[in-house]
Design a protein around this motif. Structure first.
Motif, PDB file in Angstrom:
ATOM      1  N   ALA A  98       0.847  -1.150  -0.188  1.00  0.00           N
ATOM      2  CA  ALA A  98       0.019  -0.133   0.071  1.00  0.00           C
ATOM      3  C   ALA A  98       1.071   1.273   0.116  1.00  0.00           C
ATOM      4  O   ALA A  98       0.625   2.143  -0.639  1.00  0.00           O
ATOM      5  CB  ALA A  98      -0.909   0.022   1.098  1.00  0.00           C
ATOM      6  N   GLY A  99       1.843   1.213   0.680  1.00  0.00           N
ATOM      7  CA  GLY A  99       2.761   2.433   0.702  1.00  0.00           C
ATOM      8  C   GLY A  99       3.603   2.664  -0.623  1.00  0.00           C
ATOM      9  O   GLY A  99       3.699   3.805  -0.894  1.00  0.00           O
ATOM     10  N   ALA A 100       3.980   1.511  -1.169  1.00  0.00           N
ATOM     11  CA  ALA A 100       4.612   1.558  -2.405  1.00  0.00           C
ATOM     12  C   ALA A 100       3.558   2.120  -3.423  1.00  0.00           C
ATOM     13  O   ALA A 100       3.887   2.956  -4.333  1.00  0.00           O
ATOM     14  CB  ALA A 100       5.297   0.091  -3.093  1.00  0.00           C
ATOM     15  N   PHE A 101       2.254   1.736  -3.327  1.00  0.00           N
ATOM     16  CA  PHE A 101       1.295   2.143  -4.286  1.00  0.00           C
ATOM     17  C   PHE A 101       1.082   3.579  -4.121  1.00  0.00           C
ATOM     18  O   PHE A 101       0.966   4.364  -5.160  1.00  0.00           O
ATOM     19  CB  PHE A 101       0.025   1.283  -4.046  1.00  0.00           C
ATOM     20  CG  PHE A 101      -1.360   1.817  -4.740  1.00  0.00           C
ATOM     21  CD1 PHE A 101      -1.436   1.695  -6.094  1.00  0.00           C
ATOM     22  CD2 PHE A 101      -2.426   2.546  -3.912  1.00  0.00           C
ATOM     23  CE1 PHE A 101      -2.291   2.112  -6.712  1.00  0.00           C
ATOM     24  CE2 PHE A 101      -3.309   3.110  -4.808  1.00  0.00           C
ATOM     25  CZ  PHE A 101      -3.555   2.804  -6.169  1.00  0.00           C
ATOM     26  N   LEU A 102       1.154   4.059  -2.858  1.00  0.00           N
ATOM     27  CA  LEU A 102       0.940   5.547  -2.816  1.00  0.00           C
ATOM     28  C   LEU A 102       2.233   6.524  -3.092  1.00  0.00           C
ATOM     29  O   LEU A 102       2.075   7.534  -3.688  1.00  0.00           O
ATOM     30  CB  LEU A 102       0.590   5.705  -1.230  1.00  0.00           C
ATOM     31  CG  LEU A 102      -0.855   5.363  -0.763  1.00  0.00           C
ATOM     32  CD1 LEU A 102      -0.726   5.394   1.143  1.00  0.00           C
ATOM     33  CD2 LEU A 102      -1.947   5.998  -1.242  1.00  0.00           C
ATOM     34  N   LEU A 103       3.352   5.688  -3.003  1.00  0.00           N
ATOM     35  CA  LEU A 103       4.416   6.388  -3.453  1.00  0.00           C
ATOM     36  C   LEU A 103       4.592   6.713  -5.131  1.00  0.00           C
ATOM     37  O   LEU A 103       5.038   7.722  -5.245  1.00  0.00           O
ATOM     38  CB  LEU A 103       5.675   5.777  -2.756  1.00  0.00           C
ATOM     39  CG  LEU A 103       6.950   6.401  -3.027  1.00  0.00           C
ATOM     40  CD1 LEU A 103       7.261   7.702  -2.318  1.00  0.00           C
ATOM     41  CD2 LEU A 103       8.085   5.257  -2.489  1.00  0.00           C
ATOM     42  N   GLY A 104       4.229   5.701  -5.454  1.00  0.00           N
ATOM     43  CA  GLY A 104       4.491   5.522  -6.972  1.00  0.00           C
ATOM     44  C   GLY A 104       3.264   6.244  -7.780  1.00  0.00           C
ATOM     45  O   GLY A 104       3.357   5.882  -9.038  1.00  0.00           O
ATOM     46  N   ASN A 105       2.067   6.747  -7.100  1.00  0.00           N
ATOM     47  CA  ASN A 105       1.256   7.032  -8.192  1.00  0.00           C
ATOM     48  C   ASN A 105       0.459   8.310  -7.303  1.00  0.00           C
ATOM     49  O   ASN A 105       0.619   8.799  -6.036  1.00  0.00           O
ATOM     50  CB  ASN A 105      -0.146   6.353  -7.977  1.00  0.00           C
ATOM     51  CG  ASN A 105       0.306   4.791  -8.796  1.00  0.00           C
ATOM     52  OD1 ASN A 105       0.519   4.723  -9.763  1.00  0.00           O
ATOM     53  ND2 ASN A 105       0.555   3.860  -7.820  1.00  0.00           N
ATOM     54  N   ASP A 106      -0.113   9.397  -8.247  1.00  0.00           N
ATOM     55  CA  ASP A 106      -0.635  10.542  -7.537  1.00  0.00           C
ATOM     56  C   ASP A 106      -1.929  10.417  -7.207  1.00  0.00           C
ATOM     57  O   ASP A 106      -2.789   9.231  -7.368  1.00  0.00           O
ATOM     58  CB  ASP A 106      -0.521  11.649  -8.726  1.00  0.00           C
ATOM     59  CG  ASP A 106      -1.274  11.246  -9.983  1.00  0.00           C
ATOM     60  OD1 ASP A 106      -2.500  10.501  -9.911  1.00  0.00           O
ATOM     61  OD2 ASP A 106      -1.007  11.707 -11.153  1.00  0.00           O
ATOM     62  N   GLY A 107      -2.583  11.481  -6.659  1.00  0.00           N
ATOM     63  CA  GLY A 107      -3.799  11.241  -5.860  1.00  0.00           C
ATOM     64  C   GLY A 107      -5.074  10.676  -6.794  1.00  0.00           C
ATOM     65  O   GLY A 107      -5.923   9.940  -6.752  1.00  0.00           O
ATOM     66  N   GLY A 108      -4.829  11.238  -8.114  1.00  0.00           N
ATOM     67  CA  GLY A 108      -5.887  11.078  -9.041  1.00  0.00           C
ATOM     68  C   GLY A 108      -6.076   9.463  -9.390  1.00  0.00           C
ATOM     69  O   GLY A 108      -6.943   8.941  -9.649  1.00  0.00           O
ATOM     70  N   VAL A 109      -4.625   8.881  -9.845  1.00  0.00           N
ATOM     71  CA  VAL A 109      -4.534   7.393  -9.920  1.00  0.00           C
ATOM     72  C   VAL A 109      -5.114   6.507  -8.740  1.00  0.00           C
ATOM     73  O   VAL A 109      -5.795   5.618  -8.976  1.00  0.00           O
ATOM     74  CB  VAL A 109      -3.239   7.094 -10.300  1.00  0.00           C
ATOM     75  CG1 VAL A 109      -3.159   5.684 -10.595  1.00  0.00           C
ATOM     76  CG2 VAL A 109      -2.838   7.968 -11.698  1.00  0.00           C
ATOM     77  N   VAL A 110      -4.677   7.120  -7.416  1.00  0.00           N
ATOM     78  CA  VAL A 110      -5.101   6.390  -6.424  1.00  0.00           C
ATOM     79  C   VAL A 110      -6.552   6.323  -6.111  1.00  0.00           C
ATOM     80  O   VAL A 110      -7.087   5.307  -6.264  1.00  0.00           O
ATOM     81  CB  VAL A 110      -4.379   6.831  -5.020  1.00  0.00           C
ATOM     82  CG1 VAL A 110      -5.245   6.472  -3.913  1.00  0.00           C
ATOM     83  CG2 VAL A 110      -2.898   6.832  -5.092  1.00  0.00           C
ATOM     84  N   LYS A 111      -7.362   7.318  -6.585  1.00  0.00           N
ATOM     85  CA  LYS A 111      -8.677   7.553  -6.489  1.00  0.00           C
ATOM     86  C   LYS A 111      -9.428   6.754  -7.431  1.00  0.00           C
ATOM     87  O   LYS A 111     -10.280   5.805  -7.060  1.00  0.00           O
ATOM     88  CB  LYS A 111      -9.248   9.134  -6.533  1.00  0.00           C
ATOM     89  CG  LYS A 111     -10.749   9.142  -6.551  1.00  0.00           C
ATOM     90  CD  LYS A 111     -10.757  10.790  -6.735  1.00  0.00           C
ATOM     91  CE  LYS A 111     -12.614  10.855  -6.882  1.00  0.00           C
ATOM     92  NZ  LYS A 111     -12.538  12.261  -6.986  1.00  0.00           N
TER      93      LYS A 111
END
Length: 289
Positions: free
Chosen positions: A44-57
């Motif tokens: 989850a941390g790597a996912f947040l680190l590697g993507n911006d807010g729009g992609v996460v959403k």
């Protein structure tokens, strides 16, 4: 529904086979919270680190596609062809009359007959922008087709971000499982003076990390990424159909021919039959009369 069935089959076959072979769940259940914290938390941390807010959403939103499937059903393709038929026919009869529909599609009597399409911003913009350009004499078929191609390609690239993000997580999970397993081995080595039964449990707990990383990667994240990609590709056919019909219209084919071009370019599993479409178009003509 198929997504839920798939998850049940994965759990049933993996853990059912493990138990049938004489395995015991106690060691897995005891180690699972800690291993999940390390592997899932790191992923989850790597996912947040590697993507911006729009992609996460969008990724969290697109996970629902695994269970809901494609947005556009066969009935929607038939309705789209009927909508385009009405618009093209009106545009040819009265170029002035079409303006109120393409300028204010939310208030259009034609678009309001097809509420699902009317509520899709991308479809409405593709139709209205193209027809507005035609009224401004930007009507070179090849140039318009190129513009539409670029818009659809940009849309595809944007909508594939979620799939790429999920696939990156799938690729990283086995390695994170190894990290958790190594930490488990380090913990075991600190207790090397313990009896074999204690060491056996510690080593088993460490191996749960490797299992969990591979299990999550190939049992869930990888299939999730592939399903999201598949749904995005399927839904894009809806917008490509708009391109096919409007470009055919620019080639000055008869209205029925433009619609038939669209029907034949619809994927087989979404394509309405010729007879069904003719019946739908007859209803449209009767309402217009």
């Amino acid at each position: 529904m198929l997504g839920i069935i798939g998850i049940l089959v994965i759990f049933g076959m993996v853990f059912g086979g493990y138990l049938a072979a004489g395995g015991k769940m106690a060691i897995i259940i005891k180690s699972l919270p800690f291993e999940m914290m390390m592997i899932g938390g790191a992923a989850a941390g790597a996912f947040l680190l590697g993507n911006d807010g729009g992609v996460v959403k969008h990724t969290f939103k697109d996970i629902g596609k695994v269970f809901k499937g494609v947005k556009w059903k066969p009935h929607d393709y038939k309705e789209l062809l009927c909508l385009l038929f009405e618009l093209i026919k009106l545009a040819r009869q009265s170029p002035v009359a079409i303006e109120e529909h393409v300028e204010s599609p939310g208030e259009s009597a034609i678009f309001s007959k097809y509420p699902k399409i009317q509520g899709d911003k991308v479809a409405i913009e593709l139709i209205c922008d193209t027809m507005r350009s035609m009224s401004m004499n930007y009507d070179d078929p090849h140039q318009v087709e190129e513009v539409l191609d670029k818009r659809i390609e940009a849309l595809e690239e944007h909508r594939m971000h979620s799939s790429h993000a999920l696939q990156s997580m799938a690729d990283s999970l086995p390695a994170l499982g190894i990290v958790a397993a190594v930490l488990g081995v380090i913990k075991t080595m600190a207790s090397i003076d313990q009896p074999p039964e204690v060491l056996g449990k510690l080593i088993g707990g460490a191996l749960v990390g490797t299992f969990l990383g591979v299990f999550l990667a190939y049992g869930f994240m990888g299939p999730f990424a592939n399903k999201v990609k598949s749904v995005v590709e399927e839904d894009l056919h809806f917008y490509k159909l708009i391109r096919e019909v409007l470009v055919a219209n620019l080639h000055n084919h008869a209205t029925n021919i433009c619609i038939e071009v669209g029907r034949q370019n619809t994927p087989a599993h979404f394509r309405p039959s010729f007879v069904d479409l003719e019946e739908a178009l007859k209803s449209v003509k009767q309402e217009a009369a």
